[in-house]
Design an enzyme around this catalytic site. Structure first.
Site, PDB file in Angstrom:
ATOM      1  N   LYS A 100      -5.701  12.193 -17.126  1.00  0.00           N
ATOM      2  CA  LYS A 100      -5.913  12.760 -18.381  1.00  0.00           C
ATOM      3  C   LYS A 100      -4.768  12.820 -19.181  1.00  0.00           C
ATOM      4  O   LYS A 100      -4.378  11.655 -19.769  1.00  0.00           O
ATOM      5  CB  LYS A 100      -6.338  14.094 -18.003  1.00  0.00           C
ATOM      6  CG  LYS A 100      -7.962  14.174 -17.387  1.00  0.00           C
ATOM      7  CD  LYS A 100      -8.231  15.274 -16.855  1.00  0.00           C
ATOM      8  CE  LYS A 100      -9.801  15.245 -16.583  1.00  0.00           C
ATOM      9  NZ  LYS A 100      -9.994  14.555 -15.379  1.00  0.00           N
ATOM     10  N   TYR A 130     -12.365  22.654 -10.215  1.00  0.00           N
ATOM     11  CA  TYR A 130     -13.058  21.180 -10.446  1.00  0.00           C
ATOM     12  C   TYR A 130     -14.325  21.114  -9.874  1.00  0.00           C
ATOM     13  O   TYR A 130     -14.204  20.789  -8.694  1.00  0.00           O
ATOM     14  CB  TYR A 130     -12.025  20.148 -10.563  1.00  0.00           C
ATOM     15  CG  TYR A 130     -12.188  18.970 -10.906  1.00  0.00           C
ATOM     16  CD1 TYR A 130     -12.957  18.541 -12.247  1.00  0.00           C
ATOM     17  CD2 TYR A 130     -11.806  17.696 -10.230  1.00  0.00           C
ATOM     18  CE1 TYR A 130     -13.261  17.185 -12.688  1.00  0.00           C
ATOM     19  CE2 TYR A 130     -12.174  16.373 -10.378  1.00  0.00           C
ATOM     20  CZ  TYR A 130     -12.693  16.208 -11.738  1.00  0.00           C
ATOM     21  OH  TYR A 130     -13.048  15.072 -12.000  1.00  0.00           O
ATOM     22  N   ARG A 161       0.724  -1.245   0.107  1.00  0.00           N
ATOM     23  CA  ARG A 161       0.028   0.023   0.029  1.00  0.00           C
ATOM     24  C   ARG A 161       0.864   1.359  -0.022  1.00  0.00           C
ATOM     25  O   ARG A 161       0.573   2.253  -0.351  1.00  0.00           O
ATOM     26  CB  ARG A 161      -0.854  -0.087   1.093  1.00  0.00           C
ATOM     27  CG  ARG A 161      -1.870   0.923   1.128  1.00  0.00           C
ATOM     28  CD  ARG A 161      -2.976   0.927   2.471  1.00  0.00           C
ATOM     29  NE  ARG A 161      -2.389   1.314   3.654  1.00  0.00           N
ATOM     30  CZ  ARG A 161      -2.158   0.294   4.615  1.00  0.00           C
ATOM     31  NH1 ARG A 161      -2.515  -0.925   4.188  1.00  0.00           N
ATOM     32  NH2 ARG A 161      -1.531   0.490   5.685  1.00  0.00           N
ATOM     33  N   ASP A 201      -4.281  22.842  -9.094  1.00  0.00           N
ATOM     34  CA  ASP A 201      -4.393  21.861  -9.993  1.00  0.00           C
ATOM     35  C   ASP A 201      -3.869  22.478 -11.319  1.00  0.00           C
ATOM     36  O   ASP A 201      -4.265  23.248 -11.798  1.00  0.00           O
ATOM     37  CB  ASP A 201      -5.919  21.716 -10.081  1.00  0.00           C
ATOM     38  CG  ASP A 201      -6.467  20.519 -10.854  1.00  0.00           C
ATOM     39  OD1 ASP A 201      -5.522  20.101 -11.749  1.00  0.00           O
ATOM     40  OD2 ASP A 201      -7.427  19.931 -10.637  1.00  0.00           O
TER      41      ASP A 201
END
Length: 393
Positions: A209, A114, A61, A184
């Site tokens: 993206k 966003y 993890r 961002d």
């Protein structure tokens, strides 16, 4: 700006970042692992004590060698010192909020953020006693600061209406006040803009993206300018149970190697289409920071080396049905959420419902376009036929 400036050094660096040079596989092998075995209790305990440190192999993890190699490469892309990879772009956007805000704190947030990040701020962060204040993305923030302001959260440009923020000015305002700045940077990526080099503390990306680039994986990254910010982010990622699947890491690392070549094409095609659309009947306005007509074009020319393929147009109509017909008439632009893949996309949008500090008074219909890697002439022809259908002369 008509052509992307020479990027030879950046392209070369991006191809080699996070890779082991010399004999062996060109790409870092995929590691599918939960349990990590140690030679001794002492070795296990040493790893446990350093589990939040950069590059420590402790448990699946917390990351494996392919995760660390990808994070190192993204740090190079963003001109940062360390990166945390998380399972989605939204996870990346939310992680700094969880890591650095506590009850009683105040955060200033650009009103064009966003929309899923806004939802997380309203439904989760504010519920935990943090005062969330949305602001005009172009506002002077100095009068809005409070003694309890701990973070300024930006997205430049906003991915629907494309306002830019003056990142160096915001960073200068926050320095020395105990205020963490977050931006961002998904639209430009570190290839076209490096907010950390402009003074911002933390950069987040929906690597889903442009980094992945093929619309087939979800991935997020959080990169810091100061190593002291890395451990709180790594700890918060652990509290939230964030772990990135090795195949997503693999696709992100693979996408990084072609990022420069793809973004140059997105840049060229997007600007070509935006300039052409400005001249077309049925188009009232084009929202693209790379155009001289954009209100923030001077900031774009100062801080950005290029533009991605995402921009919006205002159709010369107030009729939602015509905007839907325009989108439905396109053959090469797929209708769907997200962007940044090789394919072109279209999405009708309504900024009015996702703002509180500013009022979107524009009645003409907004449609967002993503210019993919198809031939620009084919995309232009597709847009032309859709415009003729919706705005016959």
């Amino acid at each position: 700006m008509s052509e992307v400036p020479a990027q030879t050094a950046r392209d070369t660096t991006l191809l080699h970042a996070g890779r082991a040079e010399g004999k062996g596989p060109v790409n870092t092998p995929v590691h599918r692992a939960s349990t990590i075995l140690f030679d001794s209790v002492a070795e296990l305990e040493t790893a446990k004590a350093a589990r939040f440190a950069k590059g420590t192999l402790f448990y699946g993890r917390f990351g494996t060698p392919d995760t660390f190699a990808f994070e190192d490469a993204v740090s190079v892309l963003e001109a940062g010192v360390a990166t945390v990879a998380v399972p989605s772009g939204l996870a990346a956007c939310v992680l700094p909020l969880v890591a650095f805000l506590k009850p009683g704190d105040h955060v200033l947030v650009a009103d064009t953020i966003y929309e899923p990040t806004r939802t997380s701020l309203n439904a989760f962060i504010a519920r935990n006693g943090v005062a969330v204040e949305y602001v005009d993305p172009r506002a002077d923030l100095a009068p809005l600061l409070r003694p309890e302001t701990r973070m300024i959260y930006l997205e430049s440009p906003g991915s629907l209406t494309f306002e830019l923020q003056d990142l160096p000015a915001v960073a200068a305002l926050a320095k020395g006040r105990g205020i963490v700045t977050v931006c961002d940077n998904t639209w430009a990526t570190g290839y076209f803009c490096q907010p950390l080099a402009l003074g911002i503390d933390i950069v987040v990306q929906a690597a889903t993206k442009y980094i992945v680039g093929h619309s087939d994986a979800m991935l997020g990254t959080v990169t810091v300018a100061d190593a002291a910010l890395h451990k709180p982010l790594r700890e918060a990622a652990n509290w939230l149970g964030h772990a990135v699947a090795p195949d997503a890491i693999y696709l992100g690392a693979r996408g990084l190697r072609s990022l420069g070549a793809r973004l140059k094409q997105h840049h060229a095609t997007g600007l070509e289409l935006a300039r052409w659309l400005e001249t077309q009947p049925g188009i009232a306005r084009v929202l693209h920071p790379g155009l001289a007509s954009h209100p923030d074009h001077a900031i774009f020319r100062r801080d950005f080396r290029g533009a991605s393929g995402l921009f919006s147009v205002l159709l010369d109509t107030t009729d939602r049905a015509i905007a839907s017909r325009f989108a439905d008439s396109l053959a090469l632009f797929g209708l769907g959420f997200s962007w940044g893949g090789f394919e072109s996309l279209v999405l009708p949008g309504d900024p009015a419902h996702a703002r509180t500090a500013t009022v979107w008074t524009e009645k003409r219909q907004l449609v967002r376009l993503h210019a993919g890697l198809e031939d620009p002439a084919d995309l232009r022809a597709d847009l032309a036929q859709a415009l003729v259908r919706c705005f016959p002369t």
